[in-house]
Write an enzyme that holds these catalytic residues in place. Sequence first.
Site, short mmCIF file in Angstrom:
data_model
loop_
_atom_site.label_atom_id
_atom_site.label_comp_id
_atom_site.label_asym_id
_atom_site.label_seq_id
_atom_site.Cartn_x
_atom_site.Cartn_y
_atom_site.Cartn_z
N ASP A 194 -17.19 -13.34 0.54
CA ASP A 194 -16.17 -13.05 1.48
C ASP A 194 -14.93 -13.91 1.53
O ASP A 194 -14.78 -15.05 1.77
CB ASP A 194 -16.52 -12.76 3.11
CG ASP A 194 -15.61 -12.17 3.73
OD1 ASP A 194 -15.24 -10.79 3.95
OD2 ASP A 194 -14.52 -12.90 4.32
N TYR A 220 -6.28 -16.39 2.53
CA TYR A 220 -7.08 -17.62 2.50
C TYR A 220 -6.47 -18.75 1.30
O TYR A 220 -6.77 -19.84 1.42
CB TYR A 220 -8.62 -17.48 2.04
CG TYR A 220 -9.29 -16.61 3.29
CD1 TYR A 220 -8.57 -16.27 4.62
CD2 TYR A 220 -10.55 -16.41 3.21
CE1 TYR A 220 -9.35 -15.46 5.65
CE2 TYR A 220 -11.53 -15.53 4.05
CZ TYR A 220 -10.40 -15.18 5.37
OH TYR A 220 -11.19 -14.55 6.22
N LYS A 245 -9.35 -9.02 1.27
CA LYS A 245 -8.61 -8.34 2.24
C LYS A 245 -7.23 -8.38 1.65
O LYS A 245 -6.59 -9.37 1.33
CB LYS A 245 -8.91 -8.88 3.29
CG LYS A 245 -10.26 -9.33 3.52
CD LYS A 245 -10.70 -9.93 5.16
CE LYS A 245 -11.85 -10.50 5.12
NZ LYS A 245 -12.15 -11.75 4.72
N HIS A 249 -6.79 -6.43 6.35
CA HIS A 249 -7.25 -7.53 7.16
C HIS A 249 -7.14 -7.53 8.78
O HIS A 249 -8.05 -7.62 9.73
CB HIS A 249 -6.46 -8.68 6.74
CG HIS A 249 -7.28 -10.14 6.93
ND1 HIS A 249 -6.93 -11.13 5.99
CD2 HIS A 249 -7.90 -10.33 7.90
CE1 HIS A 249 -7.91 -12.02 6.42
NE2 HIS A 249 -8.38 -11.78 7.55
N1 LIG Z 1 -11.66 -11.05 8.86
C1 LIG Z 1 -11.19 -11.68 9.65
O1 LIG Z 1 -10.04 -11.64 10.48
C2 LIG Z 1 -11.92 -12.96 9.43
C3 LIG Z 1 -11.68 -14.24 10.35
C4 LIG Z 1 -12.23 -15.27 10.63
C5 LIG Z 1 -13.34 -15.54 9.43
N2 LIG Z 1 -13.79 -14.37 8.50
C6 LIG Z 1 -14.86 -14.36 7.52
O2 LIG Z 1 -15.97 -14.96 8.12
C7 LIG Z 1 -16.27 -16.24 7.78
C8 LIG Z 1 -17.28 -16.90 8.68
O3 LIG Z 1 -16.55 -17.21 9.97
P1 LIG Z 1 -15.91 -18.85 10.11
O4 LIG Z 1 -15.81 -19.45 8.77
O5 LIG Z 1 -14.62 -18.47 10.94
O6 LIG Z 1 -16.96 -19.27 11.29
P2 LIG Z 1 -18.52 -19.58 11.00
O7 LIG Z 1 -19.20 -19.13 9.91
O8 LIG Z 1 -19.02 -18.99 12.40
O9 LIG Z 1 -18.84 -21.30 11.19
C9 LIG Z 1 -18.37 -21.73 10.30
C10 LIG Z 1 -18.41 -23.41 10.88
O10 LIG Z 1 -19.72 -23.53 10.98
C11 LIG Z 1 -20.10 -24.68 10.23
N3 LIG Z 1 -21.73 -24.46 9.87
C12 LIG Z 1 -22.16 -23.52 9.12
N4 LIG Z 1 -23.30 -23.56 9.08
C13 LIG Z 1 -23.78 -24.42 9.82
C14 LIG Z 1 -25.07 -24.99 9.99
N5 LIG Z 1 -26.20 -24.36 9.55
N6 LIG Z 1 -25.04 -26.01 10.92
C15 LIG Z 1 -24.14 -26.69 11.45
N7 LIG Z 1 -22.75 -26.19 11.30
C16 LIG Z 1 -22.54 -25.13 10.39
C17 LIG Z 1 -19.21 -24.93 9.10
O11 LIG Z 1 -19.02 -26.02 8.75
P3 LIG Z 1 -19.31 -26.78 7.29
O12 LIG Z 1 -18.57 -25.80 6.15
O13 LIG Z 1 -18.96 -28.26 7.48
O14 LIG Z 1 -20.83 -26.63 7.15
C18 LIG Z 1 -18.00 -24.36 9.78
O15 LIG Z 1 -17.41 -25.41 10.74
C19 LIG Z 1 -15.21 -16.73 7.35
O16 LIG Z 1 -15.61 -17.98 6.36
C20 LIG Z 1 -14.34 -15.63 6.56
O17 LIG Z 1 -15.19 -15.17 5.27
C21 LIG Z 1 -12.85 -13.33 8.49
#
Ligand SMILES: NC(=O)c1ccc[n+]([C@@H]2O[C@H](COP(=O)([O-])OP(=O)(O)OC[C@H]3O[C@@H](n4cnc5c(N)ncnc54)[C@H](OP(=O)(O)O)[C@@H]3O)[C@@H](O)[C@H]2O)c1
Length: 279
Positions: free
Chosen positions: A48, A53, A82, A115
């Site tokens: 994704d 980004y 997106k 988005h």
């Molecule tokens: N549509 C939208 O508006 C929107 C908005 C936000 C996000 N998104 C999408 O959703 C995806 C996920 O959301 P997100 O990146 O905001 O947050 P998330 O997946 O909830 O959390 C990511 C964070 O958690 C850490 N992490 C991941 N796995 C872990 C584990 N097993 N143990 C400990 N820490 C861990 C990562 O660090 P490390 O990388 O250092 O492991 C990072 O700091 C995004 O990457 C993006 O593709 C979409």
Amino acid sequence: MKNLKSTKTLHNGVEMPLLGLGVFRVEDGQELIDAVKIAIKHGYRSIDTASIYGNEVGVGQGIRKGIKEGNVAREELFITSKVWNSELGYEETIAAYEESLAKLGLEYLDLYLIHWPVEGKFKEAWKALETLYKEGRVKAIGVSNFQIHHLEELMMDAEINPMVNQVEYHPRLTQKELQKFCKEQNIQLEAWSPLMAGQLLDNEELQEIASRHGKSVAQIIVRWDLQNDVITIPKSTKEHRIIENADVFDFELTKEDMDQINQLNKNHRVGPDPDNFDF
Ligand SMILES: NC(=O)c1ccc[n+]([C@@H]2O[C@H](COP(=O)([O-])OP(=O)(O)OC[C@H]3O[C@@H](n4cnc5c(N)ncnc54)[C@H](OP(=O)(O)O)[C@@H]3O)[C@@H](O)[C@H]2O)c1
């Protein structure tokens, strides 16, 4: 729900993997390329990204490496991008799609999303997504950060209903009403920031459930998403976490576990409110 290749059938018949890799806030460069490649090598099929980004070039490079080293065909992958708010509009959105494809080095996307629901703009953009879909240039189309009223407004004039709504979703924001509405409308809910951007991992209740199952809190949350019928895309650039987050197919949360996690809801957002954003 057996492994990383397990899918959910969207309302147009397209199969979408239940679990994918998110790459928000990962700069274009070697770390990103490696993360995408490693994920594919370890069995991930869904990635994704988004034009905002600024990392579609690296995602594309990672995909090509993953295809080669993981011995995977492009058709087995499910790539999402997106259209950003400044690109909304019929011609602008078509152009944004072309640009995303060019940056990714792909001939088609599996899923293209609006988005954010920018009022006065998302309907024209939706027409562009419908055109791309009808021309067979994208396998599925959807939205992100749409509340019920945004979906109702969109569907009032839409020829094709969105196949997916990607929203902030985690144990502190369980989105019950939105989820019910999406289910009724056959719109697949997808969780962004499933780990609450990493801020839920020290939650004591989740830690207690995790230790009961011999799993990590991240794995408990990912499993909770899947058992709630929500597609999920946890982000990590670290190989051991990329593996860990997908190692969720060998256990099951009980009804009591699920209820306990559902009760953590506080309608708390870590990201912007779709009814009150200014970008
Ligand atoms: N549509 C939208 O508006 C929107 C908005 C936000 C996000 N998104 C999408 O959703 C995806 C996920 O959301 P997100 O990146 O905001 O947050 P998330 O997946 O909830 O959390 C990511 C964070 O958690 C850490 N992490 C991941 N796995 C872990 C584990 N097993 N143990 C400990 N820490 C861990 C990562 O660090 P490390 O990388 O250092 O492991 C990072 O700091 C995004 O990457 C993006 O593709 C979409």
